[in-house]
Write an enzyme that holds these catalytic residues in place. Structure first.
Site, PDB file in Angstrom:
ATOM      1  N   GLY A  10      39.808  38.543  40.945  1.00  0.00           N
ATOM      2  CA  GLY A  10      40.996  39.127  41.444  1.00  0.00           C
ATOM      3  C   GLY A  10      40.703  39.910  42.414  1.00  0.00           C
ATOM      4  N   ALA A  11      39.639  39.828  43.234  1.00  0.00           N
ATOM      5  CA  ALA A  11      38.956  41.016  43.941  1.00  0.00           C
ATOM      6  C   ALA A  11      40.125  41.636  45.109  1.00  0.00           C
ATOM      7  CB  ALA A  11      37.634  41.045  44.683  1.00  0.00           C
ATOM      8  N   SER A  12      41.133  40.527  45.114  1.00  0.00           N
ATOM      9  CA  SER A  12      42.053  41.017  46.224  1.00  0.00           C
ATOM     10  C   SER A  12      43.154  41.954  46.253  1.00  0.00           C
ATOM     11  CB  SER A  12      42.738  39.720  47.412  1.00  0.00           C
ATOM     12  OG  SER A  12      42.903  38.941  46.075  1.00  0.00           O
ATOM     13  N   GLY A  14      44.659  45.380  43.851  1.00  0.00           N
ATOM     14  CA  GLY A  14      44.768  46.589  44.336  1.00  0.00           C
ATOM     15  C   GLY A  14      43.418  47.333  43.162  1.00  0.00           C
ATOM     16  N   ILE A  15      43.317  47.251  42.090  1.00  0.00           N
ATOM     17  CA  ILE A  15      42.354  47.794  41.047  1.00  0.00           C
ATOM     18  C   ILE A  15      40.497  47.094  41.812  1.00  0.00           C
ATOM     19  CG2 ILE A  15      41.251  47.214  38.693  1.00  0.00           C
ATOM     20  CD1 ILE A  15      43.720  48.084  37.498  1.00  0.00           C
ATOM     21  N   GLY A  16      40.725  45.808  41.821  1.00  0.00           N
ATOM     22  CA  GLY A  16      39.986  44.495  42.822  1.00  0.00           C
ATOM     23  C   GLY A  16      39.603  45.031  43.815  1.00  0.00           C
ATOM     24  N   SER A 136      43.849  46.079  29.249  1.00  0.00           N
ATOM     25  CA  SER A 136      45.060  46.237  29.575  1.00  0.00           C
ATOM     26  C   SER A 136      45.227  47.408  28.405  1.00  0.00           C
ATOM     27  CB  SER A 136      46.585  45.936  29.306  1.00  0.00           C
ATOM     28  OG  SER A 136      47.776  46.490  29.966  1.00  0.00           O
ATOM     29  N   TYR A 149      51.930  39.103  27.869  1.00  0.00           N
ATOM     30  CA  TYR A 149      50.725  40.102  28.873  1.00  0.00           C
ATOM     31  C   TYR A 149      50.530  40.725  27.581  1.00  0.00           C
ATOM     32  CZ  TYR A 149      49.186  42.861  32.162  1.00  0.00           C
ATOM     33  OH  TYR A 149      48.172  43.779  32.244  1.00  0.00           O
TER      34      TYR A 149
END
Length: 241
Positions: A10-12, A14-16, A136, A149
């Site tokens: 998930g590097a794309s 915001g956190i990634g 989370s 979630y």
């Protein structure tokens, strides 16, 4: 010291993206996983080029049963894994269709489990190997209208705690970051009034930043956390402690 390679799923997002920037600054070469946002990955790679580390983009859909295989087949040398892929789903439990449930469980629970299982042999004999999952706050305390979630994030937390016990003698540390309300695209569906209400509930009175999460991830990967494993570190401004 030779190259150290880290995989960021998930590097794309915001956190990634911020995790990738931090690890590149710390001289990690990176496998940058993404699903559909190739443009964001190419922009990130361009931004990281001055750090002169190796940058390897890998596309894979981790919401599908075979997605983890596509990703794992493109991983070679490996010293760290950051399990960061995910998305939220808002709505009543009674309104969720089975396809959404299946894909959310696959993305957040099954794929991280299978991917880690596949990649563990690459970590077993590395010096200072570590795994960090980005889970989370809702996996710790639960949230109305985010039952699905909350469930999958709670599953990630349990996975991290159990895995840490199993691989400690192999020299692999396993921890998680549990962010609270972080200013990323995941909050875009909230109105300005809703966001103000959330801020009012947070003791520090503000949202967190993706950069603050990235700093915590790096801390858990670093030698400064050499005696820390099996922990879920809340990065939440004092919310729901």
């Amino acid at each position: 010291m030779g190259k150290r390679f880290a995989l960021i799923t998930g590097a794309s997002g915001g956190i990634g993206r911020e995790i990738a920037i931090k690890l590149a600054e710390e001289n990690y070469s990176l496998y940058l996983h993404y699903n559909s946002n190739e443009e964001a990955i190419m922009e990130l790679i361009e931004e990281l080029k001055p750090h002169q580390v190796e940058l390897i983009p890998i596309q894979a859909d981790l919401s599908k049963p075979d997605g983890y295989k596509v990703l794992a087949e493109n991983i070679f040398a490996l010293h760290a894994i950051v399990l960061n892929s995910g998305n939220s789903y808002y709505g009543l439990i009674s309104d969720m269709d089975d396809k959404v449930v299946s894909e959310m469980v696959q993305l957040h629970v099954t794929s991280p489990f299978q991917l880690t299982k596949e990649l563990l042999p690459k970590l077993m004999y590395q010096d200072r190997a570590a795994i960090v999952a980005v889970t989370s706050i809702w996996g710790q305390t639960g949230a109305s209208c985010e039952v699905l979630y909350s469930m999958v994030k709670g599953g990630q937390n349990a996975f991290i705690k159990a895995l840490s016990k199993e691989v400690s003698l192999n020299g692999i540390r396993v921890n998680a970051i549990a962010p609270g309300a972080i200013s990323t695209s995941m909050l875009e569906s909230f109105s300005a009034d809703d966001l103000e209400i959330i801020k009012g509930d947070i003791p520090m009175g503000r949202m967190g930043s993706a950069k603050e999460v990235a700093e915590a991830v790096f801390y858990l990967l670093s030698d400064k956390a050499s005696y820390i494993t099996g922990q879920i570190l809340g990065v939440n401004g004092g919310w729901y402690t």
